[in-house]
Enzyme design. Structure first.
Site, short mmCIF file in Angstrom:
data_model
loop_
_atom_site.label_atom_id
_atom_site.label_comp_id
_atom_site.label_asym_id
_atom_site.label_seq_id
_atom_site.Cartn_x
_atom_site.Cartn_y
_atom_site.Cartn_z
N TYR A 101 0.85 -1.18 0.00
CA TYR A 101 0.00 0.00 0.00
C TYR A 101 0.89 1.24 0.00
CZ TYR A 101 -3.97 2.95 1.55
OH TYR A 101 -4.95 3.89 1.64
N LYS A 106 -0.26 -1.14 -4.77
CA LYS A 106 -1.34 -0.16 -4.84
C LYS A 106 -0.71 1.23 -4.84
CE LYS A 106 -5.36 1.34 -2.09
NZ LYS A 106 -5.98 1.28 -0.78
#
Length: 297
Positions: free
Chosen positions: A131, A159
């Site tokens: 992330y 991501k």
């Protein structure tokens, strides 16, 4: 699995406790809409404001309510020890994957971030999504660091935040990162306003805030892009510009989406953990008008 639309619902609160009924209803709506996966305990899920037991409960509720839809559980925490414990919890509940940001109070170095992912991935039995969210973590990944981390065991997706708005520049950005990560590692976007551009540029996944509340709207953009209809995907995204403008005006998506959930009767008011607050007064009225204009109400 970490492709297509991954919808991230809120974690609604009710008088400072988790509103379990509201959360389960949000998850069930996503299942009914046919999203590709469900992400809980990301930034939209207010993971940083919840205790360990609350996070374990949310993970369990999500997996129990999602049926055959894969659930990605956020495991970010300040200490590696706590990340490892949250990873064990997520695996024990039956999560299909985990999501990890380099959460910190003291600024982290590249070596410390690599060490975090190395410690976690060697003990995982499920895929991990990296992330990359500098807006909340204040850590900026280099493409080279992404490449080193992506080569670790069990890393399955990255991501990333937004990309350049110009399509050619966006494609160049995605291709530059793609050249440094293994081909089996997917690249996804988390900035909703950039989603159509990034999907059109070759990303395989959209980790979506609006998907957690308006899954049909997000699915339409995702499916158009993945079918190669770049023009339609961009048209559908551009139509949502009044909503993107509210995201920019209010420092991101969380307060806007939480307020929308309250306005739609999907969460009680207030539904955010203090000191966070949903929109009030003219800002709340402006959001209500946008939801009506975009036929999201």
């Amino acid at each position: 699995m970490l492709t297509g639309l991954s919808a991230f619902p809120l974690t609604p609160l009710n008088k400072d406790a988790i509103d379990e009924a509201a959360f389960v209803h949000l998850v069930e709506r996503l299942v009914a809409a046919g999203v590709d996966s469900i992400g809980v305990l990301g930034s939209t899920g207010s993971y940083a404001y919840l205790g360990h037991a609350e996070r374990a409960r949310i993970a369990r509720l999500a997996v129990q309510s999602a049926g055959n839809v894969p659930v990605i559980v956020g495991i970010s925490a300040l200490r590696t020890r706590d990340v490892l414990a949250l990873a064990e919890d997520a695996e024990a509940t039956g999560a299909s994957a985990v999501l990890l940001a380099p959460m910190s109070y003291q600024p982290l170095t590249d070596a410390e971030v690599f060490g975090l992912y190395q410690a976690v991935t060697t003990r995982l039995s499920v895929p991990l999504c990296v992330y990359d969210n500098p807006g909340t973590t204040h850590f900026t990944f280099s493409d080279e660091l992404h490449g080193r981390i992506a080569a670790l065991p069990n890393v399955a997706s990255i991501k990333i935040p937004g990309v350049p708005a110009e399509p050619a520049a966006a494609r160049e950005r995605v291709e530059r990162l793609r050249a440094l990560v293994p081909p089996e590692v997917t690249i996804g976007v988390s900035g909703d306003a950039f989603a159509a551009t990034v999907l059109n540029a070759g990303c395989e996944a959209w980790y979506s805030v609006i998907g957690g509340l308006f899954p049909e709207t997000a699915l339409a953009i995702t499916r158009a892009a993945r079918a190669g209809d770049a023009e339609e995907a961009q048209r559908l995204s551009t139509r949502l510009e009044p909503l993107w403008a509210l995201f920019r005006r209010h420092g991101g998506s969380l307060r806007v989406v939480a307020t929308a959930a309250e306005l739609l009767g999907l969460a009680e008011s207030p539904c955010l953990p203090l000191p966070l607050k949903t929109l009030e007064g003219e800002s709340r009225q402006a959001l209500a008008a946008v939801l009506e204009e975009l036929e999201l109400a």
